[in-house]
Design a protein around this motif. Structure first.
Motif, PDB file in Angstrom:
ATOM      1  N   ASP A  59      44.194  37.219  27.654  1.00  0.00           N
ATOM      2  CA  ASP A  59      44.783  37.658  26.383  1.00  0.00           C
ATOM      3  C   ASP A  59      44.804  39.185  26.282  1.00  0.00           C
ATOM      4  OD1 ASP A  59      45.427  35.204  25.408  1.00  0.00           O
ATOM      5  OD2 ASP A  59      43.539  34.918  24.312  1.00  0.00           O
ATOM      6  N   ARG A  60      43.761  39.812  26.788  1.00  0.00           N
ATOM      7  CA  ARG A  60      43.723  41.283  26.741  1.00  0.00           C
ATOM      8  C   ARG A  60      44.629  41.869  27.828  1.00  0.00           C
ATOM      9  NH1 ARG A  60      40.149  43.858  23.486  1.00  0.00           N
ATOM     10  NH2 ARG A  60      40.156  45.674  24.870  1.00  0.00           N
ATOM     11  N   ALA A  61      44.592  41.253  29.006  1.00  0.00           N
ATOM     12  CA  ALA A  61      45.384  41.789  30.125  1.00  0.00           C
ATOM     13  C   ALA A  61      46.880  41.797  29.775  1.00  0.00           C
ATOM     14  CB  ALA A  61      45.142  40.955  31.378  1.00  0.00           C
ATOM     15  N   LEU A  65      45.452  45.714  27.686  1.00  0.00           N
ATOM     16  CA  LEU A  65      44.122  46.217  27.302  1.00  0.00           C
ATOM     17  C   LEU A  65      43.124  45.942  28.419  1.00  0.00           C
ATOM     18  CD1 LEU A  65      44.109  44.730  23.686  1.00  0.00           C
ATOM     19  CD2 LEU A  65      44.512  47.125  24.327  1.00  0.00           C
ATOM     20  N   ASP A  66      42.038  46.700  28.452  1.00  0.00           N
ATOM     21  CA  ASP A  66      41.070  46.428  29.520  1.00  0.00           C
ATOM     22  C   ASP A  66      40.189  45.242  29.138  1.00  0.00           C
ATOM     23  OD1 ASP A  66      38.039  47.157  29.273  1.00  0.00           O
ATOM     24  OD2 ASP A  66      39.126  48.535  27.938  1.00  0.00           O
ATOM     25  N   ILE A  98      40.425  39.336  41.109  1.00  0.00           N
ATOM     26  CA  ILE A  98      40.851  38.763  39.819  1.00  0.00           C
ATOM     27  C   ILE A  98      41.296  39.894  38.889  1.00  0.00           C
ATOM     28  CG2 ILE A  98      40.065  37.501  37.759  1.00  0.00           C
ATOM     29  CD1 ILE A  98      38.150  35.922  39.614  1.00  0.00           C
ATOM     30  N   LYS A  99      40.528  40.962  38.893  1.00  0.00           N
ATOM     31  CA  LYS A  99      40.852  42.091  38.006  1.00  0.00           C
ATOM     32  C   LYS A  99      42.221  42.671  38.367  1.00  0.00           C
ATOM     33  CE  LYS A  99      39.234  46.552  36.512  1.00  0.00           C
ATOM     34  NZ  LYS A  99      38.138  47.466  36.332  1.00  0.00           N
ATOM     35  N   TYR A 105      49.802  41.187  37.396  1.00  0.00           N
ATOM     36  CA  TYR A 105      50.674  40.071  36.992  1.00  0.00           C
ATOM     37  C   TYR A 105      49.863  39.112  36.137  1.00  0.00           C
ATOM     38  CZ  TYR A 105      51.615  41.324  41.890  1.00  0.00           C
ATOM     39  OH  TYR A 105      51.750  41.986  43.074  1.00  0.00           O
ATOM     40  N   PRO A 106      49.653  39.441  34.876  1.00  0.00           N
ATOM     41  CA  PRO A 106      48.823  38.545  34.050  1.00  0.00           C
ATOM     42  C   PRO A 106      49.416  37.132  33.974  1.00  0.00           C
ATOM     43  CG  PRO A 106      49.542  40.483  32.796  1.00  0.00           C
ATOM     44  CD  PRO A 106      50.207  40.561  34.134  1.00  0.00           C
TER      45      PRO A 106
END
Ligand code: ASP
Length: 438
Positions: A59-61, A65-66, A98-99, A105-106
């Motif tokens: 949701d943040r990615a 957002l970090d 993962i990060k 590409y979220p």
């Protein structure tokens, strides 16, 4: 030799302690060959499942957002498991990947799948079994539905040559190579697909309860655990709200006639519940298998004299519901009446439209509406005297002064569904349950 497929749920693999219990269970029987693993679930009441933490990262990615803090929390949980289990597993590059992927590409499904992916790799390392990534075996079509034929073929090819393996639950891949997940709790489905693909003798589903309870424990104090239940009975009780297995997990094992055994990782000595195609003759001597129900229903009764002499009256009513996209739960027909039970939320939304259409198209003598109803289903396929039991159950409910709004009993076995007012729901469940114990 027999082949057993096991699936461990999130609470069964929530920390190193639980993973050790699961590993002991796996190792205690050489037939336990294929293990499907969930992501770490809750360790205590207010804990957060790793899958939910991953959804939060996504949701943040997606907003740019970090998400370092949450990803750090996830890394911390896995690091603790790894060090407690004393295995050689380098989590840092996995977390870095993962990060990077989530930043570049979220993808929601990719994010969610990483809990199962990492936990299964860790469990495989601890058991010293092969790790199988369902990315290469569980196949989805372009429309997001499961490609069952391709999935069974790929699972069989991959697994059968392996003596033992750990397979990550919950996800697979679509034709374009993107990760796709099942709906929540979907590792149950993976286990079921694996069991069918390898032709397992039994599918053990390990969780944190000792099986299906014969009634809702919020209403009945310590209801008994169901020893055997047929797929048909379970389908009825699940539809009414009893939860024990993901609904989509039933079909593959049911088709392949593979029994499912619901077991408790914290009490492996308990036999749990067996879900079977046909109930064994020597099953426990309880009249009913279980009772379940749900509130939030409305009833519409249409009466018109001589209805039964005119063909198609019921069909016209059901067509009206269909035209307005309102599914019905039950349809009971009398001589000159048709009674349709539908979910109250659908009814509230379309009430005027439905009633006007019925009036216009059928010109009924009376049109009766009842709201705030509940349905209660009682199943007991092996009950030889099901007619006697039906009488006992209905008598017990009416002895409590509870009004019976509808009664629906199919032919051939105890499969009774009654409608009562919502306010009487709990009392009616108690009356039903107590009337047929023993
Ligand atoms: N981890 C996923 C979930 O929380 C799938 C599963 O546990 O079966 O829904």
């Amino acid at each position: 030799m027999k082949t057993i497929v096991l699936k461990f749920g999130g609470t069964s693999l929530a920390d190193s302690n639980q993973i050790k219990k699961a590993a002991d269970i796996v190792k205690s029987d050489p037939a336990r060959r294929y293990v499907v693993a969930s992501a770490p679930g809750k360790r205590f009441e207010d804990d957060i499942k790793v899958t939910d933490l991953l959804y939060f990262c996504y949701d943040r990615a997606r907003l740019g957002l970090d998400f370092d803090e949450t990803l750090g929390e996830i890394a911390g949980r896995f690091s603790e498991i790894i060090s407690d289990l004393e295995i050689n597993f380098d989590i840092a590059p996995e977390i870095d990947l993962i990060k990077r992927n989530l930043q570049n590409y979220p993808s929601k499904s990719y994010a969610a799948s990483r809990g199962e992916y990492l936990n299964s790799k860790i469990l495989a390392a601890y058991l010293d079994y092969d790790f199988v990534d369902p990315y290469y075996c569980i196949r989805f079509k372009a429309d997001g539905s499961l490609d069952a034929a391709a999935t069974y073929a790929a699972l069989e090819n991959k697994l059968v040559p392996l003596e033992h393996a750990v397979i990550a639950g919950f996800y697979g891949a679509g034709p374009d190579g993107n990760i796709i997940t099942f709906s929540r709790g979907g590792s149950d489905i993976t286990g079921s697909l694996v069991a069918k693909a390898v032709g397992a003798d039994i599918y053990e589903n390990w969780t944190d309860v000792s099986g299906l309870l014969a009634a809702d424990p919020r209403i009945i104090d310590t209801p008994r655990v169901v020893e055997y239940i047929s797929y048909r009975e379970l389908r009825t009780l699940s539809y009414m709200g009893a939860t024990v297995l993901h609904a989509d997990a039933l079909l593959p094992v049911n088709q392949a006639k593979i029994p499912v055994n619901i077991r408790n990782t914290n009490r492996p000595e308990d036999p749990g519940t067996m879900i079977v195609n046909d109930l064994p003759a020597e099953r426990e001597k309880h009249t009913i298998t279980g009772v379940a129900g749900r509130k939030g229903l409305s009833v519409i009764q249409v009466e018109k004299i001589m209805v039964s002499d005119g063909a198609g009256f019921t069909a016209v009513i059901l067509d009206i519901f269909k035209a307005y996209g309102v599914p019905f739960e039950q349809c009971l027909t009398g001589i000159d009446t048709v009674t349709v039970i539908i979910r109250a939320d659908y009814f509230r939304e379309k009430k005027d439209l439905l009633l006007n259409a019925i009036r216009e198209q059928l010109d009924p003598d009376t049109l009766l509406v009842r709201e705030n109803l509940a349905m209660i289903a009682v199943v007991g396929e092996s009950d030889a005297d099901y007619q006697g039991s039906t009488v006992t159950i209905l008598g017990a409910v009416s002895d409590k002064g509870i009004e019976l709004n509808t009664i629906n009993q199919g032919a051939g076995s105890l499969n009774l569904i009654i409608g009562v007012n919502e306010k009487d729901y709990e009392e009616a469940i108690k009356a039903v349950y107590n009337s047929i114990q023993g």
